[in-house]
Design a protein around this motif. Structure first.
Motif, mmCIF file in Angstrom:
data_model
loop_
_atom_site.group_PDB
_atom_site.id
_atom_site.type_symbol
_atom_site.label_atom_id
_atom_site.label_comp_id
_atom_site.label_asym_id
_atom_site.label_seq_id
_atom_site.Cartn_x
_atom_site.Cartn_y
_atom_site.Cartn_z
ATOM 1 N N GLY A 143 0.830 -1.187 0.000
ATOM 2 C CA GLY A 143 0.000 0.000 0.000
ATOM 3 C C GLY A 143 0.865 1.237 0.000
ATOM 4 O O GLY A 143 2.013 1.207 0.453
ATOM 5 N N PHE A 157 -4.217 0.449 -2.035
ATOM 6 C CA PHE A 157 -3.724 -0.909 -1.835
ATOM 7 C C PHE A 157 -3.247 -1.446 -3.180
ATOM 8 O O PHE A 157 -4.041 -1.590 -4.115
ATOM 9 C CB PHE A 157 -4.828 -1.837 -1.319
ATOM 10 N N SER A 203 -2.885 -7.808 -2.893
ATOM 11 C CA SER A 203 -2.954 -8.711 -1.758
ATOM 12 C C SER A 203 -2.871 -10.109 -2.347
ATOM 13 O O SER A 203 -3.799 -10.549 -3.036
ATOM 14 C CB SER A 203 -4.264 -8.502 -0.993
ATOM 15 N N ARG A 210 -2.982 -2.543 6.629
ATOM 16 C CA ARG A 210 -2.845 -1.392 5.729
ATOM 17 C C ARG A 210 -3.772 -0.251 6.129
ATOM 18 O O ARG A 210 -3.393 0.914 6.045
ATOM 19 C CB ARG A 210 -3.077 -1.833 4.286
#
Length: 196
Positions: free
Chosen positions: A72, A99, A102, A121
């Motif tokens: 992030g 972000f 992931s 985050r």
């Protein structure tokens, strides 16, 4: 198995770049990304986060092995492709935390690591001060895509359960090479957003 989650500010994550690069290529080969990555591109991509003030890497370890990663950064350090929809939409991009991704090896899913990736985050964004929103974008693939697995389940419900809402008015494109392509092509992306 000893699972641990550790956070790193930009430059302190550099020793793990090769591990994260390999993991990105592995995880993003699957639908819906179908990404044909290269180690060189990955190192360059990750370096932009290492240089970005206020960035964070959240890494999941099984022992010493990196099995998951999330990144992030404040949006003001992001590319035009990321910022443009928000500028047009009247947002203050200096107050948005973005972000990057992931990723988690499939055998480690369903253990709460994805939730931790989001929480870490979000907490980081709040601690930076001045952030009003967190956002990320997801690739859009048609339901009849030939590489869509029969058992594929989109992450929409997971994201909604974390408080993120889709914003179909906030759209962009990213270029990458799909597994069945000979060169990069634009991929439609749409944003999800949450107010902090």
């Amino acid at each position: 198995m000893t699972l641990t989650i550790k956070t790193f500010s930009g430059p302190s994550a550099v020793p793990y770049f090769d591990d994260v690069a390999r993991l990105r290529i592995e995880v993003f080969r699957a639908f819906p990304y179908l990404y044909e990555g290269s180690a060189d591109y990955e190192r360059k991509y990750l370096s932009t986060y290492a240089r970005s003030p206020g960035s964070i890497f959240v890494l999941a370890f099984d022992g010493d092995e990196v099995v998951g990663a999330a990144t992030g950064t404040p949006m003001k350090g992001e590319t035009r492709e990321v910022k443009a929809p928000f500028v047009v939409g009247g947002f203050n991009t200096d107050a948005i935390f973005y972000f990057g991704e992931s990723i988690l090896r499939s055998s480690y899913r369903g253990r709460g690591i994805g939730v931790r990736f989001i929480e870490e985050r979000e907490d980081h964004a709040k601690n930076l001060g001045g952030m009003t929103h967190c956002t990320f974008c997801a690739v859009e693939r048609p339901d009849d895509h030939p590489r869509r697995p029969a058992d594929y389940v989109p992450l929409d419900e997971f994201w909604r359960n974390r408080g993120y809402l889709p914003r179909p008015d906030l759209r962009t494109t990213f270029n990458w090479q799909d597994l069945d392509e000979t060169q990069e092509s634009p991929k439609p992306m749409s944003f999800w957003i949450k107010e902090l």
